[in-house]
Design a protein around this motif. Structure first.
Motif, PDB file in Angstrom:
ATOM      1  N   ASP A 185      -2.427  14.679 -24.634  1.00 21.10           N
ATOM      2  CA  ASP A 185      -1.568  13.848 -25.205  1.00 21.10           C
ATOM      3  C   ASP A 185      -0.784  14.750 -26.101  1.00 21.10           C
ATOM      4  OD1 ASP A 185       0.094  12.027 -26.446  1.00 21.10           O
ATOM      5  OD2 ASP A 185      -1.445  10.764 -26.782  1.00 21.10           O
ATOM      6  N   LEU A 186       0.420  15.139 -25.910  1.00 26.57           N
ATOM      7  CA  LEU A 186       1.330  16.128 -26.903  1.00 26.57           C
ATOM      8  C   LEU A 186       2.488  15.330 -27.579  1.00 26.57           C
ATOM      9  CD1 LEU A 186       1.156  19.023 -24.161  1.00 26.57           C
ATOM     10  CD2 LEU A 186       0.064  19.254 -26.344  1.00 26.57           C
ATOM     11  N   ARG A 187       2.283  14.032 -27.203  1.00 23.67           N
ATOM     12  CA  ARG A 187       3.382  13.397 -27.922  1.00 23.67           C
ATOM     13  C   ARG A 187       3.731  13.824 -29.580  1.00 23.67           C
ATOM     14  NH1 ARG A 187       2.003   7.518 -25.363  1.00 23.67           N
ATOM     15  NH2 ARG A 187       0.112   8.330 -26.134  1.00 23.67           N
ATOM     16  N   ASP A 188       2.885  13.649 -30.215  1.00 22.41           N
ATOM     17  CA  ASP A 188       2.792  13.977 -31.767  1.00 22.41           C
ATOM     18  C   ASP A 188       3.569  14.867 -32.098  1.00 22.41           C
ATOM     19  OD1 ASP A 188       1.652  11.351 -32.300  1.00 22.41           O
ATOM     20  OD2 ASP A 188      -0.388  12.174 -32.940  1.00 22.41           O
ATOM     21  N   GLY A 189       3.318  16.162 -31.361  1.00 24.60           N
ATOM     22  CA  GLY A 189       4.191  17.442 -31.887  1.00 24.60           C
ATOM     23  C   GLY A 189       5.371  17.749 -31.102  1.00 24.60           C
ATOM     24  N   LEU A 190       5.857  16.709 -30.395  1.00 23.00           N
ATOM     25  CA  LEU A 190       7.272  16.854 -29.787  1.00 23.00           C
ATOM     26  C   LEU A 190       8.359  17.059 -30.682  1.00 23.00           C
ATOM     27  CD1 LEU A 190       7.108  14.398 -26.889  1.00 23.00           C
ATOM     28  CD2 LEU A 190       6.728  16.865 -26.586  1.00 23.00           C
ATOM     29  N   ALA A 191       8.409  16.400 -31.979  1.00 27.26           N
ATOM     30  CA  ALA A 191       9.410  16.019 -32.967  1.00 27.26           C
ATOM     31  C   ALA A 191       9.407  17.665 -33.771  1.00 27.26           C
ATOM     32  CB  ALA A 191       9.034  15.097 -34.047  1.00 27.26           C
ATOM     33  N   SER A 192       8.661  18.296 -33.695  1.00 28.11           N
ATOM     34  CA  SER A 192       8.395  19.579 -34.425  1.00 28.11           C
ATOM     35  C   SER A 192       8.923  20.914 -33.523  1.00 28.11           C
ATOM     36  CB  SER A 192       7.231  19.799 -35.158  1.00 28.11           C
ATOM     37  OG  SER A 192       6.150  20.092 -33.936  1.00 28.11           O
ATOM     38  N   ILE A 193       9.234  20.746 -32.280  1.00 27.71           N
ATOM     39  CA  ILE A 193       9.420  21.644 -31.246  1.00 27.71           C
ATOM     40  C   ILE A 193      11.071  22.016 -31.788  1.00 27.71           C
ATOM     41  CG2 ILE A 193      10.056  22.310 -29.093  1.00 27.71           C
ATOM     42  CD1 ILE A 193       7.926  20.510 -28.263  1.00 27.71           C
ATOM     43  N   ASP A 194      11.174  23.509 -32.092  1.00 26.73           N
ATOM     44  CA  ASP A 194      12.316  23.853 -32.499  1.00 26.73           C
ATOM     45  C   ASP A 194      12.894  24.974 -31.693  1.00 26.73           C
ATOM     46  OD1 ASP A 194      10.715  25.704 -33.614  1.00 26.73           O
ATOM     47  OD2 ASP A 194      11.224  25.530 -35.571  1.00 26.73           O
ATOM     48  N   VAL A 195      12.243  25.346 -30.446  1.00 28.81           N
ATOM     49  CA  VAL A 195      12.868  26.223 -29.728  1.00 28.81           C
ATOM     50  C   VAL A 195      13.630  25.593 -28.665  1.00 28.81           C
ATOM     51  CG1 VAL A 195      11.958  28.025 -27.862  1.00 28.81           C
ATOM     52  CG2 VAL A 195      10.554  27.614 -29.905  1.00 28.81           C
TER      53      VAL A 195
END
Ligand SMILES: O=C(O)CC1=CCC(=O)O1
Length: 252
Positions: A185-195
């Protein structure tokens, strides 16, 4: 080195890593390797438990699959690369984007949700089936999900080659990767992706519906989304030239 890989293209060119789907090998990317190797150093690899890579006993986690890719980059002396992955290859890409962003310049992720489709139990059951009956027991169903009927009829050799990859995948490797998907479950970290990230979906994908990929794109700030028409799950085989063009443009 845990991962088997094929590196093609000029040794001083920018590196593109290619990660394949559950039950397949680096050969899944052959068309893109051939087309991109003039401009890039293309490194197509087999996931942990797949093809010629090591198969430690499972269950695996996305961190195991992603960690093996970072180890491969270290082994090759590659500090930064671009990354394209399909299906589980795309899911691992989401893990890398969240956990090692400094190692990557761009991501192109095909048919990749942030949370497993179906229930975690479905993935546990598939893992159990493969541990008891082998990958042969899931091969025909996978092929049925991965290609549209007209494409399969028109390209029997290619479909047979992919089926061959599935049945030759180590049972433990396939099962352990099912467990990684079921637990993901990778949903929580999506907003921090900056690549810079490009998400690509297929309009007739039964494995990972386009809406699941669109939800990932909606959650990653500044990401791009492309919907490919007239395709099931394995978009890069159904529309090789179109995919190569998208990758070449985004990963340059
Ligand atoms: O097996 C499938 O159809 C779905 C799938 C999930 C991850 C992957 O690589 O394929």
């Amino acid at each position: 080195m845990a991962l088997n890989y094929l590196a093609t293209g000029p040794s001083n060119a920018p590196v593109v890593l290619l990660g394949s789907a559950l039950g397949t090998t680096h050969l899944l990317w052959q068309a893109q390797v051939d087309a991109l190797a003039g401009r890039f150093r293309v490194v197509a690899f087999d996931h942990l438990g797949h093809g010629g890579s090591e198969t430690p006993p499972g269950p695996y986690k996305m961190a195991d699959l992603g960690g093996a890719i970072l180890e491969l980059m270290d082994h090759l002396g590659v500090q930064q690369a671009s990354y394209a992955g399909i299906s589980i290859g795309g899911m691992v890409g989401l893990w890398l984007a969240q956990n090692a962003p400094e190692r990557f310049k761009a991501f192109a992720l095909l048919c990749a949700p942030a949370v497993a489709g179906g229930s975690p139990q479905m993935w546990t059951e598939r893992a159990e089936l493969v541990r008891t009956k082998g990958t042969e027991a899931v091969a025909d169903a996978a092929i049925g999900r991965w290609f549209l009927p007209d494409f399969a009829k028109a390209s029997p050799g290619l479909v047979a080659a992919v089926r061959h990859q599935v049945v030759n995948t180590p049972d433990e490797g396939y099962a352990a990767c099912c467990e990684a998907i079921g637990a993901m479950d990778l949903r929580d970290g999506l907003a921090s992706i900056d690549v810079p990230t490009l998400l690509i979906a297929a309009d007739q994908d039964e494995s990972v519906p386009a809406d699941a990929v669109r939800a990932v794109a909606d959650a990653i700030p500044g990401s791009q989304f492309e919907l490919i028409e007239n395709s099931a799950h394995l978009i890069n085989l159904a529309h090789p030239e179109h995919l190569t063009t998208l990758l070449a443009h985004h990963l340059r």
